[in-house]
Design a protein around this motif. Structure first.
Motif, short mmCIF file in Angstrom:
data_model
loop_
_atom_site.label_atom_id
_atom_site.label_comp_id
_atom_site.label_asym_id
_atom_site.label_seq_id
_atom_site.Cartn_x
_atom_site.Cartn_y
_atom_site.Cartn_z
N ALA A 25 15.24 -18.45 17.82
CA ALA A 25 14.08 -17.24 17.34
C ALA A 25 14.13 -15.83 17.24
O ALA A 25 14.97 -15.50 18.20
N ASP A 26 14.11 -15.14 16.19
CA ASP A 26 13.95 -13.98 16.39
C ASP A 26 13.06 -13.20 17.26
O ASP A 26 12.63 -12.02 18.63
N VAL A 27 11.45 -13.99 17.34
CA VAL A 27 10.81 -13.79 18.96
C VAL A 27 10.15 -15.34 19.12
O VAL A 27 9.62 -15.94 18.30
N VAL A 28 10.14 -15.13 20.79
CA VAL A 28 9.40 -16.46 21.49
C VAL A 28 8.45 -16.03 21.77
O VAL A 28 7.89 -14.42 22.45
N VAL A 29 7.28 -16.82 21.09
CA VAL A 29 5.10 -16.22 21.55
C VAL A 29 5.20 -17.37 22.38
O VAL A 29 5.03 -19.10 21.53
N ILE A 30 4.74 -17.41 23.18
CA ILE A 30 3.96 -18.16 24.02
C ILE A 30 2.22 -18.66 24.14
O ILE A 30 1.69 -16.99 24.32
N ASP A 31 1.99 -18.75 24.08
CA ASP A 31 0.86 -19.14 23.37
C ASP A 31 0.10 -19.67 24.17
O ASP A 31 -0.31 -21.06 24.59
N LEU A 32 -1.46 -18.84 25.15
CA LEU A 32 -1.98 -19.46 26.15
C LEU A 32 -3.41 -19.91 26.15
O LEU A 32 -4.41 -19.94 25.86
N GLU A 33 -3.59 -19.74 23.51
CA GLU A 33 -4.93 -20.13 23.46
C GLU A 33 -4.89 -21.80 22.91
O GLU A 33 -5.00 -22.56 23.62
N ASP A 34 -4.90 -21.73 21.48
CA ASP A 34 -4.75 -22.92 21.12
C ASP A 34 -4.14 -23.99 21.78
O ASP A 34 -4.35 -25.49 21.88
N ALA A 35 -2.63 -23.85 21.70
CA ALA A 35 -2.38 -24.75 22.47
C ALA A 35 -1.82 -24.97 24.12
O ALA A 35 -1.51 -25.37 24.14
N ARG A 40 -6.17 -25.97 31.66
CA ARG A 40 -4.95 -25.90 31.72
C ARG A 40 -4.28 -24.74 31.55
O ARG A 40 -2.90 -23.72 31.85
N LYS A 41 -5.67 -23.30 31.39
CA LYS A 41 -5.93 -22.13 31.01
C LYS A 41 -5.24 -21.62 32.39
O LYS A 41 -4.24 -21.04 31.58
N GLU A 42 -6.07 -21.71 33.78
CA GLU A 42 -5.63 -21.04 34.84
C GLU A 42 -3.75 -20.97 34.68
O GLU A 42 -2.61 -20.28 35.17
N TYR A 43 -2.97 -22.67 34.91
CA TYR A 43 -1.91 -22.72 34.94
C TYR A 43 -1.32 -22.25 33.65
O TYR A 43 -0.29 -21.86 34.59
N ALA A 44 -1.73 -22.45 33.12
CA ALA A 44 -0.33 -21.84 31.85
C ALA A 44 -0.43 -20.05 32.15
O ALA A 44 0.20 -19.59 31.63
N ARG A 45 -1.56 -19.80 32.01
CA ARG A 45 -1.58 -18.29 33.02
C ARG A 45 -0.54 -17.50 33.62
O ARG A 45 0.27 -16.65 34.30
N ALA A 46 -0.71 -18.31 34.49
CA ALA A 46 -0.08 -17.84 35.96
C ALA A 46 1.91 -18.65 35.36
O ALA A 46 2.32 -17.68 36.33
N ALA A 47 1.53 -19.45 35.12
CA ALA A 47 3.10 -20.01 34.50
C ALA A 47 3.94 -19.04 34.11
O ALA A 47 4.94 -18.64 33.51
N THR A 48 2.87 -18.51 32.57
CA THR A 48 3.86 -17.31 32.21
C THR A 48 3.83 -16.10 32.50
O THR A 48 5.07 -15.26 32.83
N GLY A 69 -14.11 -16.05 24.92
CA GLY A 69 -13.98 -16.97 25.92
C GLY A 69 -14.17 -16.14 27.37
O GLY A 69 -14.10 -15.47 27.69
N PRO A 70 -13.65 -17.25 27.56
CA PRO A 70 -13.87 -16.83 29.70
C PRO A 70 -12.64 -16.74 29.96
O PRO A 70 -12.62 -15.96 31.40
N TRP A 71 -11.37 -16.60 29.64
CA TRP A 71 -10.45 -16.43 29.46
C TRP A 71 -9.47 -15.12 29.38
O TRP A 71 -8.49 -14.58 30.31
N ALA A 72 -10.16 -14.68 28.22
CA ALA A 72 -9.05 -13.51 27.55
C ALA A 72 -8.77 -11.92 28.83
O ALA A 72 -7.97 -11.79 29.00
N ALA A 73 -9.54 -12.24 29.38
CA ALA A 73 -9.93 -10.87 30.29
C ALA A 73 -8.71 -11.04 31.42
O ALA A 73 -8.48 -10.04 31.70
N ALA A 74 -9.16 -12.04 32.02
CA ALA A 74 -8.17 -12.52 32.66
C ALA A 74 -6.70 -12.64 32.40
O ALA A 74 -6.10 -12.51 32.87
N ASP A 75 -5.75 -12.95 31.66
CA ASP A 75 -4.82 -13.00 30.30
C ASP A 75 -4.41 -11.63 30.60
O ASP A 75 -2.98 -11.61 30.98
#
Length: 268
Positions: A25-35, A40-48, A69-75
């Motif tokens: 791919a020309d660009v990879v988009v790591i998704d923390l939102e809908d996917a 799993r949000k906190e784990y996804a953020r830390a892993a990313t 939502g409650p995660w955007a600022a921490a992301d």
């Protein structure tokens, strides 16, 4: 060259992220939102954050969680300054202030996803909200729900709106939203052809098998390249408006289009 393929991958699946980075791919988009599920949000953020602590072999964008939502600022706090992040994709942008607030917290390029009627109405204001904003695109699943639209053609006005807003703001042409059926490659190709006709350039994907279909659909055909070369050759010998040997009339706008065509193929 303008990116043609944007491959989305869930942020809570590091092995899948590794595969995506090697998928072409020309660009990879790591998704923390809908996917990513809420638990799993906190784990996804830390892993990313861990994965992007170093530069990556291809440009990597991260789609943050939505602004209400409650995660955007921490992301944003976790990812704003990492060397492996090439851009941040902001979902559910509805007003210009969302872009300005995010730009105050990071020097990264920003990309706005318009996913509501309000976002579409504010498309140009969002596109010109801050120099950090580098692109617009549609989130068609949410937009379809917000508008109550069932038929695909019901989104065509919104698609045209975002294409025009991006151009008016001096941004790159937007990529198409994802085609959700990863097995329907014929349908993907037909949808890409329609998107290209509307002014989109490239497309988001959710599976590597979609990437070559998107690239083929958006690269100029041999016939288009030959026509562009004919136009530029004629323009090099005469100034102003002129007629080609086959009777077609061309002017400065046709020459500019021919130059864009060759540029897309890496020929200019």
């Amino acid at each position: 060259m303008t990116p043609l393929t944007w491959l989305y991958v869930p942020g809570d699946r590091p092995r899948v992220v590794d595969k995506a980075l090697a998928a072409g791919a020309d660009v990879v988009v790591i998704d923390l939102e809908d996917a990513v599920a809420p638990d799993r949000k906190e784990y996804a953020r830390a892993a990313t954050a861990d994965r992007l602590s170093d530069p990556q072999p291809v440009p990597v964008h991260v789609r943050l969680n939505g602004p209400h939502g409650p995660w955007a600022a921490a992301d944003l706090a976790a990812l704003a300054d990492l060397p492996g992040v090439s851009g941040l994709r902001l979902p559910k942008v509805a007003v210009p202030e969302q872009i300005r607030r995010t730009a105050e917290a990071t020097a990264l390029p920003l990309y706005a996803l318009l996913e509501s009627a309000l976002g579409i109405e504010h498309a140009y204001a969002i596109a010109t909200a801050h120099p950090a904003l580098r692109g617009l695109s549609l989130g068609e699943a949410d937009l379809r729900s917000d508008l109550g639209v069932r038929a695909d053609a019901g989104l065509d006005w919104c698609r045209a709106r975002v294409v025009v807003a991006a151009r008016a703001a001096g941004l790159a042409p937007p990529p198409q939203s994802v085609h959700p059926d990863v097995r329907d490659l014929d349908g993907l190709a037909a949808s890409c052809a329609r998107g290209r006709a509307l002014g989109f350039v490239g497309r988001a994907a959710i599976h590597p098998r979609q990437l070559p279909v998107i690239a083929r659909a958006y690269l100029p055909t041999p016939e288009e390249l030959a026509e562009a070369e004919t136009v530029l050759k004629a323009a090099a010998t005469e100034q102003g408006a002129l007629a080609l040997p086959d009777g077609r009339f061309i002017d400065a706008a046709a020459v500019a289009q021919a130059q864009r065509t060759l540029s897309m193929a890496g020929g200019a």
